[in-house]
Write a protein that holds these residues in place. Structure first.
Motif, PDB file in Angstrom:
ATOM      1  N   CYS A 186     -14.824   3.917   2.085  1.00 58.61           N
ATOM      2  CA  CYS A 186     -13.852   3.283   3.023  1.00 58.61           C
ATOM      3  C   CYS A 186     -13.445   1.913   2.634  1.00 58.61           C
ATOM      4  O   CYS A 186     -11.615   2.374   2.842  1.00 58.61           O
ATOM      5  N   PHE A 241     -10.483  10.915  -2.402  1.00 64.64           N
ATOM      6  CA  PHE A 241     -11.518   9.839  -1.635  1.00 64.64           C
ATOM      7  C   PHE A 241     -12.351  10.773  -0.406  1.00 64.64           C
ATOM      8  O   PHE A 241     -13.508  10.278  -0.032  1.00 64.64           O
ATOM      9  N   ARG A 262       1.082  -1.047  -0.101  1.00 64.27           N
ATOM     10  CA  ARG A 262      -0.084   0.374   0.018  1.00 64.27           C
ATOM     11  C   ARG A 262       0.942   0.957  -0.050  1.00 64.27           C
ATOM     12  O   ARG A 262       2.019   1.350   0.511  1.00 64.27           O
ATOM     13  N   PHE A 269      -5.827  10.168  -2.433  1.00 62.84           N
ATOM     14  CA  PHE A 269      -6.266  10.203  -0.713  1.00 62.84           C
ATOM     15  C   PHE A 269      -7.177  11.288  -0.191  1.00 62.84           C
ATOM     16  O   PHE A 269      -8.265  11.120  -0.019  1.00 62.84           O
ATOM     17  N   CYS A 307      -9.815   2.757   0.139  1.00 65.42           N
ATOM     18  CA  CYS A 307      -9.248   4.001   0.619  1.00 65.42           C
ATOM     19  C   CYS A 307      -7.708   2.898   1.391  1.00 65.42           C
ATOM     20  O   CYS A 307      -7.541   3.450   1.108  1.00 65.42           O
ATOM     21  N   HIS A 308      -8.545   2.415   2.373  1.00 67.32           N
ATOM     22  CA  HIS A 308      -7.867   1.264   2.814  1.00 67.32           C
ATOM     23  C   HIS A 308      -7.407   0.509   2.441  1.00 67.32           C
ATOM     24  O   HIS A 308      -6.172   0.254   2.947  1.00 67.32           O
ATOM     25  N   GLN A 341      -1.829   4.075   3.645  1.00 65.46           N
ATOM     26  CA  GLN A 341      -1.647   2.974   4.556  1.00 65.46           C
ATOM     27  C   GLN A 341      -0.975   4.756   5.592  1.00 65.46           C
ATOM     28  O   GLN A 341      -0.796   5.606   4.146  1.00 65.46           O
ATOM     29  N   LEU A 342      -1.271   4.614   7.230  1.00 63.73           N
ATOM     30  CA  LEU A 342      -0.154   5.699   7.492  1.00 63.73           C
ATOM     31  C   LEU A 342       0.921   5.887   8.098  1.00 63.73           C
ATOM     32  O   LEU A 342       0.745   4.796   8.727  1.00 63.73           O
ATOM     33  N   MET A 382     -11.052   8.909  11.226  1.00 68.70           N
ATOM     34  CA  MET A 382     -11.917   7.819  11.110  1.00 68.70           C
ATOM     35  C   MET A 382     -12.348   7.018  12.289  1.00 68.70           C
ATOM     36  O   MET A 382     -13.551   6.656  11.688  1.00 68.70           O
ATOM     37  N   ARG A 383     -12.240   7.136  13.673  1.00 69.78           N
ATOM     38  CA  ARG A 383     -13.074   5.822  14.489  1.00 69.78           C
ATOM     39  C   ARG A 383     -14.540   7.401  14.693  1.00 69.78           C
ATOM     40  O   ARG A 383     -15.118   6.395  14.886  1.00 69.78           O
TER      41      ARG A 383
HETATM   42  C1  HEC Z   1      -8.705   8.718   2.442  1.00 73.90           C
HETATM   43  C2  HEC Z   1      -9.206   7.698   2.414  1.00 73.90           C
HETATM   44  C3  HEC Z   1      -9.721   7.294   3.659  1.00 73.90           C
HETATM   45  C4  HEC Z   1     -10.805   7.101   3.720  1.00 73.90           C
HETATM   46  C5  HEC Z   1     -12.153   7.200   2.864  1.00 73.90           C
HETATM   47  C6  HEC Z   1     -11.721   6.327   4.623  1.00 73.90           C
HETATM   48  N1  HEC Z   1     -10.493   5.567   5.292  1.00 73.90           N
HETATM   49 FE1  HEC Z   1     -10.096   4.778   7.602  1.00 73.90          FE
HETATM   50  N2  HEC Z   1      -8.015   4.767   6.826  1.00 73.90           N
HETATM   51  C7  HEC Z   1      -7.717   5.791   6.046  1.00 73.90           C
HETATM   52  C8  HEC Z   1      -6.069   5.423   6.600  1.00 73.90           C
HETATM   53  C9  HEC Z   1      -4.945   5.590   5.930  1.00 73.90           C
HETATM   54  C10 HEC Z   1      -6.141   4.040   8.146  1.00 73.90           C
HETATM   55  C11 HEC Z   1      -4.496   3.820   8.306  1.00 73.90           C
HETATM   56  C12 HEC Z   1      -4.939   2.299   8.052  1.00 73.90           C
HETATM   57  C13 HEC Z   1      -3.556   1.597   8.487  1.00 73.90           C
HETATM   58  O1  HEC Z   1      -2.571   2.601   8.562  1.00 73.90           O
HETATM   59  O2  HEC Z   1      -3.014   0.381   8.042  1.00 73.90           O
HETATM   60  C14 HEC Z   1      -7.629   4.687   8.066  1.00 73.90           C
HETATM   61  C15 HEC Z   1      -8.197   3.675   9.505  1.00 73.90           C
HETATM   62  C16 HEC Z   1      -9.396   3.806   9.893  1.00 73.90           C
HETATM   63  C17 HEC Z   1      -9.715   3.280  11.271  1.00 73.90           C
HETATM   64  C18 HEC Z   1      -8.452   3.288  12.249  1.00 73.90           C
HETATM   65  C19 HEC Z   1      -8.316   3.652  13.840  1.00 73.90           C
HETATM   66  C20 HEC Z   1      -7.791   3.870  14.898  1.00 73.90           C
HETATM   67  O3  HEC Z   1      -7.771   4.378  15.919  1.00 73.90           O
HETATM   68  O4  HEC Z   1      -6.160   2.879  13.800  1.00 73.90           O
HETATM   69  C21 HEC Z   1     -10.912   3.519  11.528  1.00 73.90           C
HETATM   70  C22 HEC Z   1     -11.876   2.416  12.184  1.00 73.90           C
HETATM   71  C23 HEC Z   1     -11.426   3.667  10.288  1.00 73.90           C
HETATM   72  N3  HEC Z   1     -10.610   3.778   9.023  1.00 73.90           N
HETATM   73  C24 HEC Z   1     -12.998   3.471   9.446  1.00 73.90           C
HETATM   74  C25 HEC Z   1     -12.953   4.093   8.222  1.00 73.90           C
HETATM   75  C26 HEC Z   1     -14.569   4.332   7.944  1.00 73.90           C
HETATM   76  C27 HEC Z   1     -15.253   3.440   8.899  1.00 73.90           C
HETATM   77  C28 HEC Z   1     -14.371   5.062   6.565  1.00 73.90           C
HETATM   78  C29 HEC Z   1     -15.508   5.228   5.826  1.00 73.90           C
HETATM   79  C30 HEC Z   1     -17.019   5.990   6.575  1.00 73.90           C
HETATM   80  C31 HEC Z   1     -13.473   5.194   6.392  1.00 73.90           C
HETATM   81  N4  HEC Z   1     -12.270   4.766   7.203  1.00 73.90           N
HETATM   82  C32 HEC Z   1     -13.253   5.901   5.143  1.00 73.90           C
HETATM   83  C33 HEC Z   1      -8.018   5.564   5.273  1.00 73.90           C
HETATM   84  C34 HEC Z   1      -9.154   6.443   4.705  1.00 73.90           C
END
Ligand code: HEC
Length: 161
Positions: free
Chosen positions: A145, A110, A41, A107, A148-149, A153-154, A58-59
């Motif tokens: 969601c 998205f 990723r 990103f 994008c995941h 990665q972050l 995200m949360r």
């Molecule tokens: C623009 C890109 C993007 C979108 C759209 C997105 N995410 Fe994420 N999200 C990420 C990334 C990147 C991470 C970090 C994942 C990693 O580092 O492995 C993440 C992490 C998370 C986490 C973990 C939080 C934590 O505290 O570790 C959750 C829960 C989550 N996303 C929920 C969602 C949900 C529900 C949606 C849709 C409504 C969503 N995300 C949409 C990019 C996105």
């Protein structure tokens, strides 16, 4: 004393300045600070607090979807609309410009599109009041969601020495 630039040089200087401006604009809009993660990723490298800010958002997405799902079982469309709106485009104003500059264009696209979808879900929940329609919209937004995941990665940048 005024510095006289030979007129033949002027177009060259303008071109060079435009190229520099273009490069800066590209860096701000499309660039982002990324590397490739072990799993293939695209890893976005951020300061720990910037990563924290995005993960907090995200949360909020996840708990919002949970709240909306729960409200839908009671056909409580008011709560659905209010929760969806809290995840809409207004929420993006909290992202500082320095962090924006580190995010790659894909990103940001998205992210903006997902925030826009939540605004639309809120509007439709109010005007149509149809739980099935809302559920279909939630299914569609969750595909984003997932997508994008799958792509990003972050990572936390090591603390500056
Ligand atoms: C623009 C890109 C993007 C979108 C759209 C997105 N995410 Fe994420 N999200 C990420 C990334 C990147 C991470 C970090 C994942 C990693 O580092 O492995 C993440 C992490 C998370 C986490 C973990 C939080 C934590 O505290 O570790 C959750 C829960 C989550 N996303 C929920 C969602 C949900 C529900 C949606 C849709 C409504 C969503 N995300 C949409 C990019 C996105």
């Amino acid at each position: 004393m005024t510095i006289r630039i030979p007129s033949k040089l002027c177009p060259a200087i303008i071109v060079i300045l435009l190229a520099i401006l273009g490069a800066i604009a590209y860096k701000l809009i499309a660039g982002g600070s990324t590397t490739t993660a072990e799993d293939g990723r695209q890893a976005i490298v951020l300061a720990p607090q910037e990563r924290g800010l995005i993960l907090t958002e995200m949360r909020a997405f996840l708990s919002g979807l949970q709240g909306m799902t729960d409200a839908l079982t009671r056909e409580d469309m008011k709560t659905v609309a209010a929760t969806a709106r809290s995840l809409g485009r207004a929420a993006t104003h909290e992202v500082p410009p320095a962090l924006m500059a580190k995010l790659p264009l894909g990103f940001k696209q998205f992210g903006l599109s997902v925030h826009g979808d939540f605004d639309q879900i809120a509007l439709d929940a109010e005007s149509l009041g149809d739980p099935k329609h809302t559920l279909a919209q939630m299914g569609a937004v969750m595909q984003k969601c997932v997508a994008c995941h799958a792509a990003f990665q972050l990572q936390s940048a090591p603390a500056a020495k």
